[in-house]
Scaffold this active site. Structure first.
Site, PDB file in Angstrom:
ATOM      1  N   GLU A  62       0.824  -1.206   0.000  1.00  0.00           N
ATOM      2  CA  GLU A  62       0.000   0.000   0.000  1.00  0.00           C
ATOM      3  C   GLU A  62       0.862   1.262   0.000  1.00  0.00           C
ATOM      4  OE1 GLU A  62      -3.171  -0.599  -0.540  1.00  0.00           O
ATOM      5  OE2 GLU A  62      -2.544  -2.688  -0.431  1.00  0.00           O
ATOM      6  N   SER A 100      -7.542  -7.452  -3.386  1.00  0.00           N
ATOM      7  CA  SER A 100      -7.486  -6.078  -3.882  1.00  0.00           C
ATOM      8  C   SER A 100      -7.287  -5.102  -2.732  1.00  0.00           C
ATOM      9  CB  SER A 100      -8.780  -5.725  -4.626  1.00  0.00           C
ATOM     10  OG  SER A 100      -9.856  -5.649  -3.715  1.00  0.00           O
ATOM     11  N   HIS A 101      -6.922  -3.888  -3.099  1.00  0.00           N
ATOM     12  CA  HIS A 101      -6.725  -2.834  -2.099  1.00  0.00           C
ATOM     13  C   HIS A 101      -7.967  -2.663  -1.233  1.00  0.00           C
ATOM     14  CE1 HIS A 101      -5.736   1.159  -0.456  1.00  0.00           C
ATOM     15  NE2 HIS A 101      -6.990   1.452  -0.712  1.00  0.00           N
ATOM     16  N   MET A 102      -9.124  -2.624  -1.853  1.00  0.00           N
ATOM     17  CA  MET A 102     -10.343  -2.372  -1.100  1.00  0.00           C
ATOM     18  C   MET A 102     -10.698  -3.537  -0.179  1.00  0.00           C
ATOM     19  SD  MET A 102     -11.098   0.695  -1.805  1.00  0.00           S
ATOM     20  CE  MET A 102     -12.814   1.113  -1.517  1.00  0.00           C
TER      21      MET A 102
END
Length: 778
Positions: free
Chosen positions: A586, A734-736
């Site tokens: 991130e 995923s990031h989310m």
């Protein structure tokens, strides 16, 4: 024929249709009803079928409905299941009342309800979302209702897309609906129709309604012949890229919008040319393969990962699967493995957004020996499975090693980008020169190490998951660990609540919801769009779940298992790797997106000097801009040529529909989107109103936000107290997904087109992540 009222149009078709039947009707105007004081009988002779032996439906037929200008679909009441006379009078009054102030010639009509419904649905003769030349059939073959498609009450809705010029003559129910659609188009001399149909238990086809399909500005200017030409080119390219290749393992390929670097999530299904070309340049043309090769996977350099089918981005899955094979694995076993992966995906298309979790073995995990039993069931020998496991163990140890793991070098390299970015931005280079070097540095010192850290982060998530699957960690411990992460995103939410807003924007202002999209404003360009900076706005992250902890017995057990599996970590260093890799991914994303965002800002400034809007600039191809660094071509002329070419190409892009997973070239012409198995994050549940991301942020708090594709720039949504969220695209890694787990927010990631579209139409949803269910409450 001309369109009349709903009732009169159906009445006129009763003796004209050769491909379907029309149910009988009894119709009358509001003026007539007003004078019928003694009830239905006062209107005229009541037909025999109105004896209530079959339930009746009372329907509206207003003069303002179903016109060439507006349909008012679902605007007025219909009353179903009327089974006695007193109910009938009430039903008629209810329908007329729904008109508000009925006109004298507004109508109500009564029909027998279709019995024993086998399937029902709605068919469009143009795609209502983009005006493309498709038959779009939305149907329900489960509930037995004729209204489940229009009212969204069924959880089993399916959709078919079939290009109009493609002939089929197989006698299937779909072919019969298409034949009905074509007959109606000819009768009304109108190519854009919206019709409702139903099949009874005898497989008889009934037309329930037909009206003009209102397209307005969605009516594609791309002709059907042009679309056919484009689709033929895509079919040819699919066939070409699917052939055996001397440098690739695997007999064939398939193509998906969500595997691997997941373009659907990052840039969307129909990205503008600038976003698509930037994504290809920064990641999927070559950087992705350099990273895989550096980390010990097969060398796929020179193979682009992403292929553009008329502007729609697809991952070449065979190339992707080749890149997950350890370079030390012998070719014979590797070839067999790639073929098995592809066949598994073809047989299980719902896994296309989670191939690394459920299909591909891309790293060593504690449950790998058990997972390889599936390969044995597909004909792999014990020796072959042992070779696969050993090659993955060596590769994984080289990546995650506590002393000199490859990911650590990438973490160091990403720091170099910060200094180089400042050096370029503070120089007196021209805008074109800055754009060129920001991109070059971003590739070498940004997206390349980011790709490595993303790989390490994925391995960390995979290994943590295997600790749960092998019973070493509980689900509660897993979510506790994920909640304990301290990523850039969580620090951003904290900084927003604790620091002055100007300092906050200096740190995070470069972020934008669409990382590659010039039309997506940066945080520092329109902060009021993303944040409420009032002192009482409550912008901090929600309280985190209880801290992660591991007992002594668990630590000893894990230590023994690490030794048993020959992994180069002790318990503490392994947990530190998990944390550092996920947080590092991130962080790297945060760093490289500053360079990318500044590139887009510089392009905007260039455009302003030539009176070119951001909308126009979004059609640029970044390669046309980059080549000007070493060219004396006129800048303005070059940009305008690129924009004009991009507009023409994107018009084709917007008129097309393609399946999310292309497993055969025939599916380019006709396909049925799969109903995905979404990724549920956390074990929590939430009930809330459906809110779209473009609505007023004051509605976000406590409700369920719908976001099609959510990349890192969407972190602003977490500052508004959302109760939960659903994305159309995105995977479990995923990031989310990471962010939702970190914050303990219930989320559904990667719902897919069918489910997302169904849930988006609801008013109130319940997300039950523990039981992996989404209920439409209202």
């Amino acid at each position: 024929m001309k369109f009349e009222s709903k009732a009169d149009t159906l009445k006129s078709l009763e003796d004209k249709l050769g491909t379907a039947k029309v149910l009988p009707q009894f119709s009358f105007s509001y003026n007539v009803w007003q004078g019928a004081s003694s009830g239905i009988e006062a209107i005229g002779t009541v037909p025999d079928w109105m004896d209530f032996s079959v339930p009746l439906i009372v329907r509206s037929s207003g003069q303002s409905e179903d016109s060439l200008e507006h349909s008012l679909a679902g605007h007025f009441e219909s009353v179903l299941g009327v089974s006695k006379k007193s109910e009938l009078i009430d039903a008629v009054n209810t329908v007329f009342k729904s008109f508000g102030s009925p006109k004298a010639d507004d109508q109500v009509f009564i029909q027998p309800m279709l019995k024993d419904v086998l399937r029902s649905g709605v068919a469009f003769t143009r795609d209502p979302s983009n005006g493309g030349h498709y038959h779009v059939i939305n149907y329900d073959d489960q509930s037995g209702s004729t209204s489940s498609v229009t009212d969204g009450s069924s959880g089993q809705l399916k959709t078919i897309y079939h290009f109009k010029s493609r002939k089929i003559d197989d006698g299937s129910w779909m072919n019969r609906v298409i034949n009905l659609s074509q007959e109606l188009q000819a009768l009304f001399d109108h190519d854009s129709l919206d019709l409702e149909f139903g099949f009874d238990s005898k497989d008889e086809l009934f037309l329930l309604q037909v009206r003009p399909l209102i397209l307005n500005d969605l009516s594609s200017s791309v002709s059907i012949s042009r679309q056919e030409q484009v689709l033929a080119q895509i079919e040819e390219k699919v066939n070409s890229l699917s052939k055996p290749h001397p440098y690739l393992l695997g007999k064939r390929s398939v193509f998906g919008v969500m595997p691997d670097w997941n373009p659907a999530e990052i840039i969307g299904i129909r990205p503008k040319p600038l976003a698509l070309s930037l994504y290809k340049e920064l990641i999927t043309d070559s950087i992705w393969a350099y990273q895989r090769d550096n980390y010990g996977y097969r060398n796929l350099r020179s193979f682009p990962l992403l292929v553009s089918f008329s502007g729609i981005p697809f991952i070449d899955v065979r190339v992707s699967f080749n890149s997950f094979i350890p370079s030390s694995l012998n070719d014979e076993v590797a070839e067999k493995l790639v073929d098995s992966y592809i066949e598994n995906l073809v047989e299980n298309p719902n896994k296309h957004d989670k191939v690394e979790f459920e299909i591909v073995h891309s790293c060593y995990t504690l449950d790998l020996p058990a997972r390889l039993e599936e390969q044995k069931a597909q004909g792999f020998t014990d020796a072959e499975c042992s070779d696969i496991a050993e090659s993955l163990r060596v590769l994984t140890n080289n990546i995650i090693n506590d002393q000199n793991g490859l990911w650590k070098k990438d973490y160091e390299r990403i720091e170099e980008l910060r200094a180089r970015h400042t050096l370029i931005q503070e120089s007196n280079l021209t805008k074109i020169e800055k754009i060129y070097w920001l991109i070059e540095d971003c590739k070498r010192y940004g997206t390349l190490p980011f790709a490595g850290l993303a790989r390490a982060g994925f391995i960390a998530v995979q290994m943590i998951g295997s600790l749960v699957r092998t019973g070493i960690l509980s689900e509660v411990q897993y979510h506790g660990f994920m909640s304990s992460l301290n990523t850039v995103s969580s620090r951003m939410a904290s900084d927003l609540s604790q620091n002055d807003f100007e300092s906050f924007l200096q740190t995070y202002g470069h972020l934008r919801p669409g990382t590659y999209d010039i039309l997506s404003p940066r945080y520092d360009e329109t902060p009021e769009l993303y944040f409420s900076v009032d002192s009482d706005s409550g912008t901090a992250d929600p309280p985190k779940d209880s801290a992660f902890s591991l007992g002594l017995d668990d630590m000893n057990r894990l230590s023994e298992i690490l030794m048993e599996h020959k992994l180069d970590h002790n318990v503490i260093s392994l947990l530190n790797f998990f944390r550092s890799a996920i947080e590092g991914r991130e962080y790297a994303k945060y760093i490289f997106t500053r360079s990318l965002s500044d590139v887009l800002k510089l392009i905007s400034e260039l455009g302003s000097e030539m009176s070119l809007s951001k909308e126009e600039l979004s059609y640029l191809n970044i390669n046309d801009l980059r080549k000007l660094y070493a060219s004396s071509e006129n800048l303005e002329n070059s940009l305008k040529r690129s924009i004009e070419h991009g507009k023409q190409d994107h018009e084709d892009t917007c008129s097309l529909n393609l399946p999310s997973l292309i497993t055969s070239s025939s599916s380019v012409w006709s396909y049925e989107p799969a109903i995905n198995e979404p990724n549920f994050i956390t074990l929590k549940s939430i009930r809330g109103s459906v809110v779209l991301k473009d609505e007023d942020v004051s509605r976000f708090s406590g409700n369920i936000l719908m976001v099609e594709s959510a990349d890192p720039g969407y972190d602003w949504i977490f500052s508004h107290g959302i109760g939960g969220f659903i994305t159309k695209y995105g995977g479990a890694n995923s990031h989310m997904a990471i962010r939702a787990g970190e914050l303990g927010i219930p989320a559904v990631i990667g719902a897919g087109e069918a489910l997302y579209g169904q849930w988006e139409k609801g008013q109130v949803l319940e997300l039950d992540c523990m039981n992996k269910k989404v209920l439409v409450i209202k």
